[in-house]
Design a protein around this motif. Structure first.
Motif, PDB file in Angstrom:
ATOM      1  N   LYS A 215      60.363  57.296 110.794  1.00 32.31           N
ATOM      2  CA  LYS A 215      59.383  56.257 110.472  1.00 32.31           C
ATOM      3  C   LYS A 215      60.017  55.180 109.607  1.00 32.31           C
ATOM      4  CE  LYS A 215      55.100  56.827 109.768  1.00 32.31           C
ATOM      5  NZ  LYS A 215      53.736  57.165 109.301  1.00 32.31           N
TER       6      LYS A 215
ATOM      7  N   LYS B 137      54.814  51.871 107.298  1.00 39.42           N
ATOM      8  CA  LYS B 137      53.471  52.437 107.334  1.00 39.42           C
ATOM      9  C   LYS B 137      52.658  51.725 108.402  1.00 39.42           C
ATOM     10  CE  LYS B 137      49.482  53.433 104.392  1.00 39.42           C
ATOM     11  NZ  LYS B 137      48.903  53.280 103.024  1.00 39.42           N
ATOM     12  N   TYR B 138      51.850  52.494 109.133  1.00 39.33           N
ATOM     13  CA  TYR B 138      51.069  51.911 110.220  1.00 39.33           C
ATOM     14  C   TYR B 138      49.611  51.796 109.796  1.00 39.33           C
ATOM     15  CZ  TYR B 138      49.315  51.070 114.945  1.00 39.33           C
ATOM     16  OH  TYR B 138      48.727  50.509 116.058  1.00 39.33           O
TER      17      TYR B 138
ATOM     18  N   TRP C 288      45.655  50.527 111.139  1.00 38.89           N
ATOM     19  CA  TRP C 288      44.889  50.350 112.380  1.00 38.89           C
ATOM     20  C   TRP C 288      43.471  49.926 112.059  1.00 38.89           C
ATOM     21  CZ3 TRP C 288      41.356  54.087 115.109  1.00 38.89           C
ATOM     22  CH2 TRP C 288      41.056  53.663 116.422  1.00 38.89           C
TER      23      TRP C 288
ATOM     24  N   GLU D  75      58.190  52.284 118.033  1.00 34.95           N
ATOM     25  CA  GLU D  75      56.780  51.909 117.854  1.00 34.95           C
ATOM     26  C   GLU D  75      55.907  53.151 117.729  1.00 34.95           C
ATOM     27  OE1 GLU D  75      53.036  50.319 120.468  1.00 34.95           O
ATOM     28  OE2 GLU D  75      55.047  49.721 121.133  1.00 34.95           O
TER      29      GLU D  75
ATOM     30  N   ASN E  74      56.488  55.002 114.400  1.00 34.35           N
ATOM     31  CA  ASN E  74      55.820  54.325 113.288  1.00 34.35           C
ATOM     32  C   ASN E  74      54.315  54.582 113.283  1.00 34.35           C
ATOM     33  OD1 ASN E  74      58.274  53.272 112.465  1.00 34.35           O
ATOM     34  ND2 ASN E  74      57.968  51.305 113.487  1.00 34.35           N
ATOM     35  N   ARG E  75      53.761  54.893 114.453  1.00 33.95           N
ATOM     36  CA  ARG E  75      52.320  55.143 114.555  1.00 33.95           C
ATOM     37  C   ARG E  75      51.944  56.583 114.208  1.00 33.95           C
ATOM     38  NH1 ARG E  75      50.702  52.920 120.394  1.00 33.95           N
ATOM     39  NH2 ARG E  75      48.789  54.086 119.923  1.00 33.95           N
TER      40      ARG E  75
ATOM     41  N   THR F  91      46.284  51.450 120.655  1.00 35.46           N
ATOM     42  CA  THR F  91      46.898  51.066 119.375  1.00 35.46           C
ATOM     43  C   THR F  91      46.571  52.029 118.243  1.00 35.46           C
ATOM     44  OG1 THR F  91      44.987  49.660 118.835  1.00 35.46           O
ATOM     45  CG2 THR F  91      46.834  48.613 119.990  1.00 35.46           C
TER      46      THR F  91
ATOM     47  N   PRO G   9      46.431  55.367 115.708  1.00 35.65           N
ATOM     48  CA  PRO G   9      47.488  56.224 115.161  1.00 35.65           C
ATOM     49  C   PRO G   9      47.693  57.473 116.012  1.00 35.65           C
ATOM     50  CG  PRO G   9      45.955  55.537 113.443  1.00 35.65           C
ATOM     51  CD  PRO G   9      45.345  55.137 114.740  1.00 35.65           C
TER      52      PRO G   9
END
Length: 548
Positions: A92, A95-96, A98, A357, A360-361, A418, A420
């Protein structure tokens, strides 16, 4: 109005042709005019600037290839001038965050499902009959012949009558008449099922359970346990020979790992203990019949949408899949995540290039590390036999615009929306956490859908741009077309057409809402997916070797 081209992400250096474009045609885009150097077929891509050998090609804002030779501005990218290329990935990096979609219109919606004692809710009510080893396949087929027609589960076969007509003309010496024959559509016969609350008995066969490596047999037992546990299954009849690697004790162990106090009825018979084939089949048929009578007592009752576990699959993809059908599934996935439901994104070879991607999620470092470990091990196993993820696109994919695995993957990942990533699952592990789950499986359509049903999916959404006649024995598979032409040409397998996104008639959100409404109808038994109507019961366990 249909636009001629589309730029998917501001960082992209190629445009997607939404319609066939001719060499010499001038395309006005973002304040400049691009003169096409080559013909560009619909779904394919062309450059917006000159590229030198080694230069990266960007789509969806990520690297999806590299130039292998000079590519002029306005020239189509092809397998001759472009090669697969992706970015490196690690753990990672950030921070993700949403922002969930507005689900106020869905909050109080329900579907009518079959409630199980463990809290799961099925969208169907099937009885499962499956062997632990391929030696029992013949006995499974005998049971199928005995049960299907007598209990009203068989469907009319128009091709049988077709052959009968040809046979009659042949015996009369009238071969010319055969050429003029055509299939007569047979309307669905009146429901004559004895057990009205049983949607069917699903008889599965496979070529595993013995030989090969012991890990394959153990994985097969875990997969079968997952199918028994699937909320759409009321119970199961399991046939064992006795001496095979896939022992009944392993299956019981896998069921106990799911729930130590497992309550679903499981009839497990061993041929070498029963004696003659007649004794085995007589016992299996009698016990199964009585179990069906018991399973028929359950009825559909309201359930919140949070009880849906939806698999996200693509197959026979084209250059439009990643901009219409797959994002529509992504919209549905995000809605379900916000509602507390579960979705499953699989096909790890088709996540090549979007790893960072997805990492990171991930909501935890542990899940991020697990995903990295699974992806690298999978890639290494392919390379060890002289293959690789770059060899994933099929001839059909390439012909319709997906010329590198990274292009295919970037579009395929859009099915996950999109939200998490709440969990990363290895093959046969169950989805238990609300939200988006990643499941390690091949890109092979049937191996992947087989895996998702084994991990608990009670509905599977399947996008296609070329047309794929695939279904699953226990989980309804809803087919979503990426374009109008396919939906019209193969209307017998397509449930929903997202071509209106390409034409600009509707937005991704509008079509996604239509799809979720249809999911509710299918989950409630009010509508049947085309794959169910066509009896497409495909089941292929993954032998953990290389399968892309």
């Amino acid at each position: 109005m249909l636009h001629k081209v589309l730029k998917i992400h501001p960082a992209d250096n190629v445009l997607v042709a939404l319609t066939d474009l001719n060499s010499g045609e001038k395309i006005a885009f973002e304040g400049e005019v691009i003169s096409l150097k080559t013909q560009v077929a619909a779904k394919h891509k062309f450059t917006v600037s000159e590229l030198n050998p080694g230069d990266h090609i960007y789509m969806y804002g990520i690297i999806v290839g590299k130039a292998m030779k000079p590519i002029a501005k306005g020239e189509a990218i092809t397998t001759e001038n472009t090669a697969h290329q992706t970015s490196a990935y690690t753990g990672k990096r950030k921070k993700y965050t949403w922002s969930p979609p507005d689900v106020s219109n869905w909050q109080d919606r329900v579907f009518m499902g079959y409630h199980r004692s463990d809290g799961q809710v099925g969208t169907a009510n099937y009885w499962l009959v499956v062997p632990l080893v391929f030696c029992e396949n013949r006995n499974i087929e005998i049971m199928k012949q005995a049960f299907s027609e007598e209990l009203g589960f068989s469907k009319p076969n128009p091709y049988k009558a077709f052959v009968s007509q040809m046979k009659q003309f042949y015996l009369e010496g009238n071969n010319d008449a055969i050429q003029g024959l055509s299939i007569q559509t047979i309307e669905q016969e009146e429901d004559n099922r004895i057990f009205k609350n049983i949607d069917g008995i699903k008889f599965l066969t496979h070529n595993g359970g013995c030989g090969g490596i012991r890990q394959d047999s153990e994985a097969l037992c875990a997969l079968i346990a997952g199918y028994i546990n699937n909320p759409n299954v009321a119970g199961a009849t399991i046939l064992s020979l006795g001496c095979q690697n896939a022992q009944p004790a392993i299956l019981r162990e896998k069921l106990a790992a799911i729930d130590p106090d497992y309550k679903k009825p499981v009839i497990l018979l061993e041929q070498q203990k029963e004696g003659t084939e007649t004794r085995l089949l007589t016992s299996a048929i009698q016990k199964t019949f009585l179990a069906l009578a018991e399973a028929d007592q359950i009825e559909r009752k309201p359930a919140p949408l949070s009880k849906l576990t939806v698999g996200l699959e693509c197959g026979g993809s084209d250059g439009f899949s990643g901009i219409s059908a797959n994002p529509v599934l992504g919209h549905v996935s995000d809605l379900l995540a916000a509602l507390g439901g579960k979705t499953i994104l699989s096909e790890f070879p088709e996540l090549c290039g979007v790893e960072q991607e997805l990492i990171n999620r991930c909501t935890t470092d542990e899940n991020a590390e697990k995903f990295v470990k699974l992806m690298r091990a999978y890639a290494a196993s392919a390379e060890a036999v002289g293959s690789g993820f770059d060899m994933n696109p099929s001839p059909g994919n390439i012909k319709d615009g997906l010329i590198t695995d990274a292009i295919k993957s970037a579009g395929a990942a859009k099915k996950g929306g999109t939200s998490p990533i709440v969990d990363v699952l290895d093959y046969t592990e169950l989805a238990t956490k609300p939200g988006l789950n990643l499941l390690c499986s091949p890109g092979n359509d049937v191996e992947s859908t087989t895996a998702m049903a084994g991990s608990g999916a009670n509905i599977i959404l399947f996008t296609t741009g070329l047309g794929t006649p695939t279904g699953n024995p226990v989980t309804p598979v809803i087919k979503v077309a990426s374009n109008h032409k396919l939906a019209k040409r193969m209307s017998d397998i397509i449930d929903l057409d997202t071509g209106s996104v390409i034409s600009g008639e509707k937005t991704i959100g509008q079509v996604g809402d239509e799809l979720l409404n249809f999911i509710i109808e299918v989950a409630s038994g009010n509508a049947k997916a085309k794959a169910v109507l066509l009896n497409q019961d495909d089941f292929i366990p993954w032998k953990r070797g290389v399968s892309l």
